[in-house]
Write a protein that holds these residues in place. Sequence first.
Motif, PDB file in Angstrom:
ATOM      1  N   TYR A  23      -3.110  20.679   3.890  1.00 54.64           N
ATOM      2  CA  TYR A  23      -3.222  20.634   3.207  1.00 54.64           C
ATOM      3  C   TYR A  23      -1.708  19.098   3.460  1.00 54.64           C
ATOM      4  CZ  TYR A  23      -3.917  24.559   1.452  1.00 54.64           C
ATOM      5  OH  TYR A  23      -5.182  26.357   1.418  1.00 54.64           O
ATOM      6  N   ALA A  24      -1.719  18.542   1.944  1.00 56.07           N
ATOM      7  CA  ALA A  24      -1.216  17.183   1.737  1.00 56.07           C
ATOM      8  C   ALA A  24       0.386  17.995   2.775  1.00 56.07           C
ATOM      9  CB  ALA A  24      -0.414  17.484   0.188  1.00 56.07           C
ATOM     10  N   THR A  25       0.580  16.651   3.630  1.00 53.77           N
ATOM     11  CA  THR A  25       1.962  16.554   4.064  1.00 53.77           C
ATOM     12  C   THR A  25       2.878  15.889   4.205  1.00 53.77           C
ATOM     13  OG1 THR A  25       1.064  17.999   5.854  1.00 53.77           O
ATOM     14  CG2 THR A  25       3.237  17.445   6.471  1.00 53.77           C
ATOM     15  N   ARG A  26       4.018  15.752   3.345  1.00 54.82           N
ATOM     16  CA  ARG A  26       4.999  14.071   3.021  1.00 54.82           C
ATOM     17  C   ARG A  26       6.183  14.282   3.317  1.00 54.82           C
ATOM     18  NH1 ARG A  26       1.545  16.029  -1.900  1.00 54.82           N
ATOM     19  NH2 ARG A  26       0.004  14.619  -1.702  1.00 54.82           N
ATOM     20  N   ASN A  27       6.355  12.843   4.279  1.00 53.76           N
ATOM     21  CA  ASN A  27       7.792  12.653   3.666  1.00 53.76           C
ATOM     22  C   ASN A  27       8.036  11.482   3.341  1.00 53.76           C
ATOM     23  OD1 ASN A  27      10.835  12.376   4.915  1.00 53.76           O
ATOM     24  ND2 ASN A  27      10.421  13.295   6.202  1.00 53.76           N
ATOM     25  N   TYR A  28       8.862  11.578   1.987  1.00 59.84           N
ATOM     26  CA  TYR A  28       9.194  10.217   1.409  1.00 59.84           C
ATOM     27  C   TYR A  28       9.997   9.438   1.961  1.00 59.84           C
ATOM     28  CZ  TYR A  28       6.350  12.443  -2.402  1.00 59.84           C
ATOM     29  OH  TYR A  28       4.905  13.227  -2.837  1.00 59.84           O
ATOM     30  N   SER A  29      10.851   9.758   2.824  1.00 57.75           N
ATOM     31  CA  SER A  29      11.403   8.758   3.520  1.00 57.75           C
ATOM     32  C   SER A  29      11.033   6.958   4.260  1.00 57.75           C
ATOM     33  CB  SER A  29      12.406   9.420   4.625  1.00 57.75           C
ATOM     34  OG  SER A  29      13.427  10.155   4.137  1.00 57.75           O
ATOM     35  N   TYR A  30       9.877   8.300   4.649  1.00 57.01           N
ATOM     36  CA  TYR A  30       8.591   7.218   5.585  1.00 57.01           C
ATOM     37  C   TYR A  30       7.647   6.487   4.325  1.00 57.01           C
ATOM     38  CZ  TYR A  30      10.613  10.544   8.960  1.00 57.01           C
ATOM     39  OH  TYR A  30      11.050  11.847   9.696  1.00 57.01           O
ATOM     40  N   LYS A  31       7.036   5.321   4.985  1.00 59.30           N
ATOM     41  CA  LYS A  31       6.499   4.624   4.559  1.00 59.30           C
ATOM     42  C   LYS A  31       5.069   4.061   5.111  1.00 59.30           C
ATOM     43  CE  LYS A  31       7.932   2.332   1.298  1.00 59.30           C
ATOM     44  NZ  LYS A  31       8.295   3.190  -0.240  1.00 59.30           N
ATOM     45  N   PRO A  32       3.667   4.646   5.808  1.00 58.46           N
ATOM     46  CA  PRO A  32       3.469   5.295   4.388  1.00 58.46           C
ATOM     47  C   PRO A  32       4.297   6.991   4.304  1.00 58.46           C
ATOM     48  CG  PRO A  32       1.654   5.294   5.841  1.00 58.46           C
ATOM     49  CD  PRO A  32       3.062   4.318   6.041  1.00 58.46           C
ATOM     50  N   TYR A  33       3.716   7.883   3.334  1.00 55.91           N
ATOM     51  CA  TYR A  33       4.786   9.298   3.349  1.00 55.91           C
ATOM     52  C   TYR A  33       3.797  10.059   3.848  1.00 55.91           C
ATOM     53  CZ  TYR A  33       2.852   9.068  -1.292  1.00 55.91           C
ATOM     54  OH  TYR A  33       2.549   8.749  -2.513  1.00 55.91           O
ATOM     55  N   GLU A  34       2.618   9.809   3.314  1.00 56.56           N
ATOM     56  CA  GLU A  34       1.616  10.785   3.541  1.00 56.56           C
ATOM     57  C   GLU A  34       0.954  11.278   5.792  1.00 56.56           C
ATOM     58  OE1 GLU A  34      -0.505  13.227   2.231  1.00 56.56           O
ATOM     59  OE2 GLU A  34      -0.179  11.969   0.247  1.00 56.56           O
ATOM     60  N   LEU A  35       0.995  12.284   5.944  1.00 53.62           N
ATOM     61  CA  LEU A  35       1.529  12.208   6.914  1.00 53.62           C
ATOM     62  C   LEU A  35      -0.410  11.969   7.902  1.00 53.62           C
ATOM     63  CD1 LEU A  35       1.864  13.492  10.036  1.00 53.62           C
ATOM     64  CD2 LEU A  35       0.347  15.673   9.313  1.00 53.62           C
ATOM     65  N   VAL A  36      -1.472  12.103   6.850  1.00 56.23           N
ATOM     66  CA  VAL A  36      -2.232  11.675   7.541  1.00 56.23           C
ATOM     67  C   VAL A  36      -2.551  10.074   7.183  1.00 56.23           C
ATOM     68  CG1 VAL A  36      -3.735  13.607   6.342  1.00 56.23           C
ATOM     69  CG2 VAL A  36      -3.394  11.495   4.353  1.00 56.23           C
ATOM     70  N   ASP A  37      -1.915   9.357   6.533  1.00 64.66           N
ATOM     71  CA  ASP A  37      -1.621   7.945   6.626  1.00 64.66           C
ATOM     72  C   ASP A  37      -0.660   7.551   7.310  1.00 64.66           C
ATOM     73  OD1 ASP A  37      -3.549   7.779   5.007  1.00 64.66           O
ATOM     74  OD2 ASP A  37      -1.552   7.392   3.148  1.00 64.66           O
TER      75      ASP A  37
END
Length: 144
Positions: free
Chosen positions: A93-107
């Motif tokens: 599932y989409a796992t994100r932290n918008y504090s980081y770039k890229p914010y998507e865990l997969v990326d």
Amino acid sequence: MKILYASNIRILLMIVIGIVTLILINNQIKEDKKEEYEVQKLRLEYPLIEYSHEYYLRKIEGVIVNKKLDMGRFNKGALYLTLNNGEKFSIGYATRNYSYKPYELVDFIQVGDSILKPSGYIYFYVFRYEEKYTFILGRSIKNE
């Protein structure tokens, strides 16, 4: 006579188009089944953390030695990880932290990163170059 001939050509053309359409549909069904079979194999080899009670309770820790991202139709976006200790799992599932770039865990996650998922938690930590990055599996962390 010409009308009869034109009518026969139209009928023949419709039959040919119908046969070609059936062949294309049959090939697509075969491809779908093959892709679905491959996804099932991957799901057995790489259990999903979010759905698997066993993996929720387990501590997962190690260095990522292999990363695969599924871009197929049946499991698009699933992340398959292999650790240096041989452990394999997936995050679906989409796992994100918008504090980081890229914010998507997969990326964000890379081969060579150390990871930790504590036992009984959905927190997922990535360690890279003396830095600790926090994600919550299946959730988004907003940049405040």
